[in-house]
Scaffold this active site. Structure first.
Site, PDB file in Angstrom:
ATOM      1  N   GLU B  64       1.110  -1.508   0.190  1.00  8.67           N
ATOM      2  CA  GLU B  64       0.052  -0.052   0.016  1.00  8.67           C
ATOM      3  C   GLU B  64       0.940   1.457  -0.528  1.00  8.67           C
ATOM      4  OE1 GLU B  64      -0.272  -2.544   2.175  1.00  8.67           O
ATOM      5  OE2 GLU B  64      -2.374  -3.874   1.954  1.00  8.67           O
ATOM      6  N   PHE B 126     -10.653  -7.139  13.727  1.00  8.56           N
ATOM      7  CA  PHE B 126     -10.211  -7.693  12.860  1.00  8.56           C
ATOM      8  C   PHE B 126     -10.210  -6.231  12.065  1.00  8.56           C
ATOM      9  CE2 PHE B 126      -9.031 -10.168   9.084  1.00  8.56           C
ATOM     10  CZ  PHE B 126      -8.023 -10.410   9.836  1.00  8.56           C
ATOM     11  N   GLN B 127      -8.910  -6.177  12.174  1.00 10.83           N
ATOM     12  CA  GLN B 127      -8.539  -4.524  10.738  1.00 10.83           C
ATOM     13  C   GLN B 127      -9.269  -3.863  11.648  1.00 10.83           C
ATOM     14  OE1 GLN B 127      -8.476  -6.816   7.355  1.00 10.83           O
ATOM     15  NE2 GLN B 127      -5.920  -8.162   7.016  1.00 10.83           N
ATOM     16  N   LYS B 176     -17.459  -0.861   6.462  1.00 13.23           N
ATOM     17  CA  LYS B 176     -18.259  -1.214   5.658  1.00 13.23           C
ATOM     18  C   LYS B 176     -19.686  -1.463   5.647  1.00 13.23           C
ATOM     19  CE  LYS B 176     -17.489  -5.888   3.699  1.00 13.23           C
ATOM     20  NZ  LYS B 176     -16.976  -7.515   3.933  1.00 13.23           N
ATOM     21  N   MET B 494      24.823   8.104   1.252  1.00  7.95           N
ATOM     22  CA  MET B 494      24.821   9.186   2.005  1.00  7.95           C
ATOM     23  C   MET B 494      24.702   9.013   3.322  1.00  7.95           C
ATOM     24  SD  MET B 494      24.482  12.017   0.983  1.00  7.95           S
ATOM     25  CE  MET B 494      23.379  12.959  -0.080  1.00  7.95           C
TER      26      MET B 494
HETATM   27  C1  LIG Z   1      12.931   5.426   4.817  1.00  6.49           C
HETATM   28  C2  LIG Z   1      13.999   5.418   4.499  1.00  6.49           C
HETATM   29  N1  LIG Z   1      14.856   5.377   5.639  1.00  6.49           N
HETATM   30  C3  LIG Z   1      16.655   5.474   6.286  1.00  6.49           C
HETATM   31  C4  LIG Z   1      16.367   6.429   5.233  1.00  6.49           C
HETATM   32  C5  LIG Z   1      18.237   7.135   6.098  1.00  6.49           C
HETATM   33  N2  LIG Z   1      18.770   7.224   4.225  1.00  6.49           N
HETATM   34  C6  LIG Z   1      19.095   8.239   3.482  1.00  6.49           C
HETATM   35  S1  LIG Z   1      19.449   8.308   2.517  1.00  6.49           S
HETATM   36  C7  LIG Z   1      20.125   6.679   2.994  1.00  6.49           C
HETATM   37  C8  LIG Z   1      20.588   5.505   1.820  1.00  6.49           C
HETATM   38  C9  LIG Z   1      20.684   5.488   0.770  1.00  6.49           C
HETATM   39  O1  LIG Z   1      21.284   5.020   0.000  1.00  6.49           O
HETATM   40  P1  LIG Z   1      21.482   4.389  -1.364  1.00  6.49           P
HETATM   41  O2  LIG Z   1      19.919   4.195  -1.382  1.00  6.49           O
HETATM   42  O3  LIG Z   1      22.319   2.942  -1.656  1.00  6.49           O
HETATM   43  O4  LIG Z   1      21.662   5.341  -2.749  1.00  6.49           O
HETATM   44  P2  LIG Z   1      23.015   6.180  -2.243  1.00  6.49           P
HETATM   45  O5  LIG Z   1      23.492   7.006  -1.160  1.00  6.49           O
HETATM   46  O6  LIG Z   1      23.988   4.936  -1.886  1.00  6.49           O
HETATM   47  O7  LIG Z   1      23.126   6.923  -3.364  1.00  6.49           O
HETATM   48  C10 LIG Z   1      19.947   6.363   4.143  1.00  6.49           C
HETATM   49  C11 LIG Z   1      19.684   5.206   4.837  1.00  6.49           C
HETATM   50  C12 LIG Z   1      15.663   7.304   4.484  1.00  6.49           C
HETATM   51  N3  LIG Z   1      15.843   9.026   4.176  1.00  6.49           N
HETATM   52  N4  LIG Z   1      14.736   7.150   4.227  1.00  6.49           N
END
Ligand SMILES: Cc1ncc(C[n+]2csc(CCOP(=O)(O)OP(=O)(O)O)c2C)c(N)n1
Ligand SMILES: [Mg+2]
Lengths: 177, 598
Positions: B64, B126-127, B176, B494
């Site tokens: 979803e 439920f749900q 529902k 990042m």
């Molecule tokens: C749902 C979610 N969880 C954690 C983060 C924190 N976060 C930001 S960038 C990143 C790493 C992303 O890694 P990747 O997809 O390999 O991209 P890269 O930076 O290596 O290009 C994380 C964990 C986020 N932005 N969103």
């Protein structure tokens, strides 16, 4: 902290504002407003709600809050953008508004203390709503400071329970909201 | 007396039908062609009503959250409202991240959730989940419909609220029993909400003052954002005309890319934390800033008390709460970008000809100096693919094609914003406000549904893509030839970059361990997998991807340790940004306080 970059901003002076908010009286509207304050970290000192126009299902919410000028402006703008909010008015903008609060006090005691409680209540112009041989319930309506003062005095006369309504407020003069 | 419009409407409208049928009819009457959803017990009647018609096409997703992101991608690439249908409980809670994402980025979405029958609400059925309670803070507005009489109005109102004023997601929670109940359907009318009327035209006196300030500016800059895109193509057209007429430089937020053509000389590139040197310096040194549809987000301003200290600021926004929220505006104008731009343009053209406007020569000269730093430069390599190089090639090889780009979140997202050039609005879909990993693949699905013939590419990271990887199945089912272009650096890049710069290179849990074989994974889903790890093979591989008329996962193996620059370190001002070749000195640049900030 509102921004990840913001250093704690140098303490700007805060002031107390009373806001009147006209809203659709629909389910969840109070949660929306209360949630806005908690979610964005604003203060609520007092919040009063009641339907004021039954045919139109409109409620009036009176909120007493404290903040810097910028915070108060944000609070008003954030309130105004909620879909069920019709109008937001800062009653403190237009000079001191009329503000009243009702309080019920239960005072328990015997002998001299009991006599003294009743005497003081009468001096304050409070009404006695209930009396037993060992207790009173007083009703007092007044400006916030007077309510506080009355509660303070009763604290020394056997006060055991307090119930307050929160502030009802209105701006002075002929103009309606 | 002649009949009013609403009277004529109500004559044809008193058709009796079930709540579920009303939902489908309202979608049809709102012009909805596509609905992203996932069935379950509490929405079965609506799915049954969908079964009996074929004007609204249902796109079955695999989660979803992805339904909402797909609706966002659809909305952002088409300008229409995105629609979602999910079941109660877990269906609704799974949608929460998507809804929050749409709220943060002001994307119009209507999400219908099923709910347990009214008599069971509150019984921990439920749900059952308190969907309106849970989504109150991640929607622009939400409704729990407890009476069939309210349903037609609420359905139409939801579309109005989602798309008017500052757009956003709206949830309609329908128990529902209400879906089964019979009632009179009413068609949409002109007034879709009794009181909600966002201001669209700006105060003309303020616009006049703004134009006067602009005319006197010696170092002006336009700073534009997603509001211009949301306002529609007309706003982008007017913006282009105004920028050309004034001759001012312009920079854009991540959300606003494409509103002004990236290839134009007056465009300084994106601003903010990973924005260009020239854009951030121009923002810092300008004397008049014209913010159109952006919100002084912290990724833009950097250290707020050092943000553009010498400028007077004009701020145009449809949301009054955006003005003076983070940065005080000298002239705040509440209104829709297109409306305000139209007035601005007229007033600018009407300025007396004999009034001498300051020359911008010196200002452009300064900008040329900043530009000469060539801030996006990187050290090329012929042994390993640099992520920047991969994107440069992607840009070059997609040039002239009908392309839509989505992204996940991380370094690849910032590089995409820096190296891909958007010349038109609605071509660029990225999770800006919430920064949601997992956004890009479902958003690409939504964009491809809206533009079946276009080339839709999700620029991804190997970590992010795994968050909604299951949507490959959706792409296959609906024959959507989306391309997932993974810049695979084997790290949450990042996160790793921040750990390198701020936490002594202790790469705590940021290595992408046990990665799947993305080529085999693509094939397992029935798509096509391509891997490339050699710069010399890259062009041919990218062309193969573009020419494959089926879903593709492109595993582009890139330099593992590349960092994304320029970067404004935490707690620093715009003019303290660091460039790639200064990377070794960065430890000295960020102070202790900066480390605490995110
Ligand atoms: C749902 C979610 N969880 C954690 C983060 C924190 N976060 C930001 S960038 C990143 C790493 C992303 O890694 P990747 O997809 O390999 O991209 P890269 O930076 O290596 O290009 C994380 C964990 C986020 N932005 N969103
Ligand atoms: Mg990565």
């Amino acid at each position: 902290m509102s921004s990840v970059y913001s250093e704690p901003s140098p303490a700007a002076p805060t002031s107390r504002h009373t806001l009147a908010v006209i809203v659709d009286n629909e389910p969840g509207v109070l949660a929306r407003i209360a949630g806005l304050f908690s979610g964005r970290g604003y203060n609520i000192e007092s919040l009063t709600v009641s339907e004021t126009e039954h045919e139109k299902h409109l409620s009036r919410i009176t909120i007493v809050t404290t903040g810097t000028e910028a915070e108060i402006e944000q609070i008003k703008a954030q309130l105004a953008r909620l879909v069920p909010v019709h109008r937001v008015r800062d009653l403190s903008d237009e000079g001191p508004a009329i503000e009243r609060e009702l309080v019920l006090l239960k005072v328990v005691g015997q002998g001299d203390q009991r006599v003294e409680a009743l005497r003081l209540a009468q001096a304050f112009g409070a009404r006695t709503l209930d009396a037993t041989l060992s207790s009173f319930i007083f009703e007092f309506t007044g400006a916030l400071e007077d309510v506080e003062r009355f509660i303070g005095i009763m604290a020394d006369c056997g006060l055991v329970e307090v119930s307050r309504t929160g502030v009802a407020a209105m701006s002075r003069g002929a103009e309606a909201m | 007396m002649s009949k009013t419009k609403s009277e004529t409407v109500s004559e044809t409208a008193n058709e009796t039908m079930s709540g579920a049928e009303m939902v489908v009819r309202a979608l049809q009457d709102q012009g909805v062609e596509h609905l992203f959803g996932y069935p379950g017990g509490a929405v079965l009647p609506i799915y049954d009503a969908l079964f009996h018609q074929d004007t609204v096409r249902h796109i079955l997703v695999r989660h979803e959250q992805a339904a909402v992101h797909a609706a966002e991608g659809y909305a952002r690439s088409s300008g229409k409202v995105g629609c979602v249908l999910v079941t109660s409980g877990p269906g609704a809670t799974n949608a929460v991240t998507g809804l929050t994402d749409a709220l943060m980025d002001s994307i119009p979405v209507v999400c219908i959730t099923g709910q347990v029958p009214t008599q069971l609400i509150g019984s921990d059925a439920f749900q059952e989940a308190d969907t309106v309670g849970i989504t109150r803070h991640c929607t622009k507005h939400n409704y729990l419909v407890k009476r069939i009489e309210d349903l037609p109005r609420v359905l139409h109102e939801a579309f109005y609220v989602a798309s008017h004023g500052r757009p956003g997601p709206v949830v309609i929670d329908i128990p529902k029993d209400i879906q089964f109940a019979k009632g009179a359907y009413a068609r949409p009318t002109d007034n879709q909400h009794k009181t909600y009327r966002p201001v669209v035209s700006g105060d003309i006196e303020r616009i006049r003052a703004a134009v006067a300030l602009m005319a006197s500016a010696k170092r002006p800059i336009f700073y534009t954002g997603g509001g211009v895109i949301n306002s529609g193509p007309e706003a982008a057209r007017l913006l282009r005309e105004l920028v050309r007429l004034t001759g001012f430089p312009i920079t854009s937020t991540l959300m606003g890319l494409g509103a002004y053509p990236a290839s134009d000389q007056q465009f300084l590139g994106m601003l903010g934390m990973h924005g260009t040197y020239e854009a951030n310096h121009a923002m810092h040194d300008c004397d008049v800033m014209i913010n159109i549809g952006a919100r002084f987000d912290d990724r833009i301003t950097g250290r707020i008390d050092a943000f553009s200290p010498g400028s007077r600021k004009i701020h145009i926004d449809i949301d009054p709460s955006s003005i003076n929220k983070n940065v005080k505006a000298d002239i705040g104008i509440v209104g829709d970008c297109a409306h305000v731009l139209e007035d601005m343009l007229r007033l600018w053209k009407g300025l007396p000809q004999d009034v001498e406007k300051p020359s911008l020569k010196g200002w452009w000269g300064k900008i040329a100096g900043w530009r000469a730093r060539n801030c996006l430069a990187y050290r090329p390599s012929d042994t390993v693919i640099k992520p920047q190089y991969a994107l440069e090639r992607l840009q070059a090889l997609t040039e002239g094609r009908d392309t839509y780009i989505t992204t996940e979140v991380g370094q690849h997202q910032m590089w995409a914003a820096q190296f891909l050039k958007f010349d038109e609005p609605n071509r660029w879909m990225t999770s800006g406000g919430l920064g949601t990993m997992g956004y890009g693949l479902p958003a690409a699905i939504g964009a491809q549904i809206a533009h079946p013939e276009a080339l839709v590419i999700d620029v991804a990271g190997e970590a992010s893509i795994l968050m909604n990887m299951q949507e490959m199945s959706t792409a296959l089912q609906h024959r959507l030839p989306i391309k997932v272009f993974i810049l695979n650096n084997e790290y949450m890049g990042m996160v790793r970059q921040w750990q390198e710069l701020l936490h002594g290179g202790r790469y705590s849990e940021s290595y992408s361990h046990s990665l799947p074989d993305f080529v085999k994974l693509a094939e397992a889903y029935g798509g096509v997998g391509i891997r490339c790890d050699n710069p010399a093979d890259l062009d041919a591989a990218i062309l193969e991807m573009i020419d494959t008329p089926r879903p593709v996962i492109f595993d582009c193996i890139v330099d593992k340790m590349e960092n994304c620059f320029p970067m404004i370190p935490s707690g620093k001002a715009h003019n303290e940004m660091i460039l790639g070749d200064a990377a070794e000195d960065i430890g000295a640049i960020i102070d202790e306080k900066g480390k605490a900030l995110v």
